[in-house]
Design a protein around this motif. Structure first.
Motif, PDB file in Angstrom:
ATOM      1  N   ALA A 239      15.419 -12.290 -27.685  1.00 28.35           N
ATOM      2  CA  ALA A 239      15.247 -11.276 -26.635  1.00 28.35           C
ATOM      3  C   ALA A 239      13.768 -11.020 -26.358  1.00 28.35           C
ATOM      4  O   ALA A 239      13.358 -10.972 -25.190  1.00 28.35           O
ATOM      5  CB  ALA A 239      15.953  -9.982 -27.036  1.00 28.35           C
ATOM      6  N   HIS A 240      12.973 -10.888 -27.386  1.00 29.66           N
ATOM      7  CA  HIS A 240      11.558 -10.599 -27.136  1.00 29.66           C
ATOM      8  C   HIS A 240      10.849 -11.796 -26.508  1.00 29.66           C
ATOM      9  O   HIS A 240       9.953 -11.632 -25.682  1.00 29.66           O
ATOM     10  CB  HIS A 240      10.856 -10.092 -28.404  1.00 29.66           C
ATOM     11  CG  HIS A 240      10.112 -11.100 -29.195  1.00 29.66           C
ATOM     12  ND1 HIS A 240      10.733 -11.993 -30.044  1.00 29.66           N
ATOM     13  CD2 HIS A 240       8.779 -11.364 -29.275  1.00 29.66           C
ATOM     14  CE1 HIS A 240       9.816 -12.750 -30.610  1.00 29.66           C
ATOM     15  NE2 HIS A 240       8.625 -12.405 -30.164  1.00 29.66           N
ATOM     16  N   ILE A 241      11.268 -13.004 -26.858  1.00 32.50           N
ATOM     17  CA  ILE A 241      10.668 -14.190 -26.236  1.00 32.50           C
ATOM     18  C   ILE A 241      11.066 -14.264 -24.759  1.00 32.50           C
ATOM     19  O   ILE A 241      10.242 -14.597 -23.909  1.00 32.50           O
ATOM     20  CB  ILE A 241      11.057 -15.478 -26.988  1.00 32.50           C
ATOM     21  CG1 ILE A 241      10.399 -15.466 -28.366  1.00 32.50           C
ATOM     22  CG2 ILE A 241      10.628 -16.721 -26.216  1.00 32.50           C
ATOM     23  CD1 ILE A 241      10.810 -16.596 -29.257  1.00 32.50           C
ATOM     24  N   MET A 242      12.302 -13.926 -24.456  1.00 30.40           N
ATOM     25  CA  MET A 242      12.751 -13.917 -23.066  1.00 30.40           C
ATOM     26  C   MET A 242      11.975 -12.862 -22.271  1.00 30.40           C
ATOM     27  O   MET A 242      11.557 -13.110 -21.139  1.00 30.40           O
ATOM     28  CB  MET A 242      14.258 -13.661 -22.986  1.00 30.40           C
ATOM     29  CG  MET A 242      14.806 -13.795 -21.579  1.00 30.40           C
ATOM     30  SD  MET A 242      14.586 -15.442 -20.883  1.00 30.40           S
ATOM     31  CE  MET A 242      16.062 -16.230 -21.442  1.00 30.40           C
ATOM     32  N   ILE A 243      11.741 -11.711 -22.861  1.00 30.85           N
ATOM     33  CA  ILE A 243      10.965 -10.659 -22.199  1.00 30.85           C
ATOM     34  C   ILE A 243       9.529 -11.131 -21.954  1.00 30.85           C
ATOM     35  O   ILE A 243       8.974 -10.929 -20.869  1.00 30.85           O
ATOM     36  CB  ILE A 243      11.003  -9.342 -23.006  1.00 30.85           C
ATOM     37  CG1 ILE A 243      12.416  -8.744 -22.936  1.00 30.85           C
ATOM     38  CG2 ILE A 243       9.957  -8.349 -22.508  1.00 30.85           C
ATOM     39  CD1 ILE A 243      12.673  -7.629 -23.921  1.00 30.85           C
ATOM     40  N   LEU A 244       8.940 -11.787 -22.943  1.00 30.73           N
ATOM     41  CA  LEU A 244       7.587 -12.324 -22.763  1.00 30.73           C
ATOM     42  C   LEU A 244       7.549 -13.350 -21.631  1.00 30.73           C
ATOM     43  O   LEU A 244       6.602 -13.382 -20.839  1.00 30.73           O
ATOM     44  CB  LEU A 244       7.071 -12.948 -24.061  1.00 30.73           C
ATOM     45  CG  LEU A 244       6.741 -11.987 -25.192  1.00 30.73           C
ATOM     46  CD1 LEU A 244       6.409 -12.749 -26.463  1.00 30.73           C
ATOM     47  CD2 LEU A 244       5.605 -11.057 -24.794  1.00 30.73           C
ATOM     48  N   TRP A 245       8.570 -14.181 -21.542  1.00 35.77           N
ATOM     49  CA  TRP A 245       8.644 -15.174 -20.467  1.00 35.77           C
ATOM     50  C   TRP A 245       8.734 -14.483 -19.103  1.00 35.77           C
ATOM     51  O   TRP A 245       8.060 -14.873 -18.158  1.00 35.77           O
ATOM     52  CB  TRP A 245       9.831 -16.116 -20.683  1.00 35.77           C
ATOM     53  CG  TRP A 245      10.022 -17.096 -19.569  1.00 35.77           C
ATOM     54  CD1 TRP A 245       9.179 -18.107 -19.196  1.00 35.77           C
ATOM     55  CD2 TRP A 245      11.127 -17.146 -18.668  1.00 35.77           C
ATOM     56  NE1 TRP A 245       9.702 -18.793 -18.113  1.00 35.77           N
ATOM     57  CE2 TRP A 245      10.884 -18.217 -17.776  1.00 35.77           C
ATOM     58  CE3 TRP A 245      12.289 -16.400 -18.517  1.00 35.77           C
ATOM     59  CZ2 TRP A 245      11.790 -18.551 -16.763  1.00 35.77           C
ATOM     60  CZ3 TRP A 245      13.170 -16.729 -17.518  1.00 35.77           C
ATOM     61  CH2 TRP A 245      12.909 -17.808 -16.653  1.00 35.77           C
ATOM     62  N   LEU A 246       9.559 -13.429 -19.018  1.00 35.63           N
ATOM     63  CA  LEU A 246       9.698 -12.700 -17.753  1.00 35.63           C
ATOM     64  C   LEU A 246       8.378 -12.027 -17.366  1.00 35.63           C
ATOM     65  O   LEU A 246       7.991 -12.036 -16.180  1.00 35.63           O
ATOM     66  CB  LEU A 246      10.830 -11.671 -17.858  1.00 35.63           C
ATOM     67  CG  LEU A 246      12.230 -12.246 -17.965  1.00 35.63           C
ATOM     68  CD1 LEU A 246      13.246 -11.148 -18.275  1.00 35.63           C
ATOM     69  CD2 LEU A 246      12.617 -13.004 -16.706  1.00 35.63           C
ATOM     70  N   ILE A 247       7.669 -11.469 -18.336  1.00 33.97           N
ATOM     71  CA  ILE A 247       6.360 -10.874 -18.057  1.00 33.97           C
ATOM     72  C   ILE A 247       5.397 -11.954 -17.556  1.00 33.97           C
ATOM     73  O   ILE A 247       4.649 -11.729 -16.593  1.00 33.97           O
ATOM     74  CB  ILE A 247       5.806 -10.169 -19.318  1.00 33.97           C
ATOM     75  CG1 ILE A 247       6.632  -8.921 -19.635  1.00 33.97           C
ATOM     76  CG2 ILE A 247       4.325  -9.825 -19.147  1.00 33.97           C
ATOM     77  CD1 ILE A 247       6.342  -8.307 -20.983  1.00 33.97           C
ATOM     78  N   LYS A 248       5.440 -13.101 -18.174  1.00 34.85           N
ATOM     79  CA  LYS A 248       4.605 -14.231 -17.756  1.00 34.85           C
ATOM     80  C   LYS A 248       4.895 -14.619 -16.308  1.00 34.85           C
ATOM     81  O   LYS A 248       3.980 -14.855 -15.518  1.00 34.85           O
ATOM     82  CB  LYS A 248       4.880 -15.405 -18.700  1.00 34.85           C
ATOM     83  CG  LYS A 248       3.971 -16.568 -18.574  1.00 34.85           C
ATOM     84  CD  LYS A 248       4.343 -17.582 -19.667  1.00 34.85           C
ATOM     85  CE  LYS A 248       3.526 -18.813 -19.623  1.00 34.85           C
ATOM     86  NZ  LYS A 248       3.901 -19.757 -20.689  1.00 34.85           N
ATOM     87  N   LEU A 249       6.174 -14.643 -15.951  1.00 35.73           N
ATOM     88  CA  LEU A 249       6.557 -14.960 -14.566  1.00 35.73           C
ATOM     89  C   LEU A 249       6.041 -13.907 -13.593  1.00 35.73           C
ATOM     90  O   LEU A 249       5.562 -14.235 -12.511  1.00 35.73           O
ATOM     91  CB  LEU A 249       8.075 -15.082 -14.440  1.00 35.73           C
ATOM     92  CG  LEU A 249       8.742 -16.318 -15.026  1.00 35.73           C
ATOM     93  CD1 LEU A 249      10.246 -16.242 -14.860  1.00 35.73           C
ATOM     94  CD2 LEU A 249       8.189 -17.586 -14.395  1.00 35.73           C
ATOM     95  N   MET A 250       6.157 -12.636 -13.979  1.00 31.63           N
ATOM     96  CA  MET A 250       5.702 -11.553 -13.098  1.00 31.63           C
ATOM     97  C   MET A 250       4.190 -11.601 -12.908  1.00 31.63           C
ATOM     98  O   MET A 250       3.683 -11.320 -11.825  1.00 31.63           O
ATOM     99  CB  MET A 250       6.133 -10.195 -13.654  1.00 31.63           C
ATOM    100  CG  MET A 250       7.621  -9.932 -13.475  1.00 31.63           C
ATOM    101  SD  MET A 250       8.090  -8.248 -13.905  1.00 31.63           S
ATOM    102  CE  MET A 250       7.948  -8.263 -15.655  1.00 31.63           C
TER     103      MET A 250
END
Length: 191
Positions: free
Chosen positions: A177-188
């Protein structure tokens, strides 16, 4: 952020070894670790490599899975009454070697050094701080930034040997979950 990440892996090893000491079912423990390693791979690859599948590097839970398998086999060897400690030690060498080779060939995070660190921490687990520091020092052979992990020594020293309250699956779910959140932040941030 990289330094903060260096704090985590030795703590994961320490907690995994505590799990070995306290679990009632090693196979379930190993299976759970392997399942969450597979679940975590897509978020890991997306976050760090921008692809759904990147075979050149695997996530930390795969590393912990191979470390756990090696330690379970060593534990089983030492539990048998059929051979001397010398033979148990000799037979542990190919188990450790196989884990190290597997970690390198399959490109697990931390590679063979993780297996060596886990074995050291496990071998000296009755001396929590000594084993923890020895394992962390081995990880530094691959990356000097692992020295940040020594900041966690007070946490290990304060550990009272008692299991915490519930939430057994929290950390398994937290990792992908935290890696997915980091990926989404990276995309944003790129948008």
């Amino acid at each position: 952020m990289h330094a903060a990440g260096r704090l985590a892996f030795p703590l994961f090893l320490f907690l995994m070894i505590e799990g070995i000491r306290h679990t009632g079912n090693m196979i379930k423990y190993l299976s759970r670790m392997a399942v969450f390693a597979v679940i975590s791979e897509v978020p890991f690859d997306l976050c760090f490599f921008g692809k759904i599948w990147y075979p050149e590097k695997q996530n930390t839970l795969f590393t912990l899975t191979v470390c756990l398998a090696v330690l379970i086999l060593i534990k089983r060897l030492y539990e048998t009454d059929r051979m001397t400690v010398g033979w148990k030690t000799v037979l542990s060498v190919p188990v450790i070697t196989a884990g190290c080779v597997l970690a390198e060939v399959l490109h697990f995070d931390y590679g063979a050094l993780a297996v060596a660190a886990a074995v050291l921490m496990y071998a000296f687990s009755n001396k929590n701080i000594a084993g923890y520091c020895a394992g962390t020092a081995v990880l530094m052979l691959g990356d000097l930034s692992e020295a940040f992990a020594f900041l966690t020594v007070p946490l290990v020293a304060l550990y009272n040997g008692q299991r915490g309250r519930g939430h057994k699956y929290f950390f398994y779910v937290f990792y992908p979950a935290h890696i997915m959140i980091l990926w989404l932040i990276k995309l944003m941030l790129r948008a």
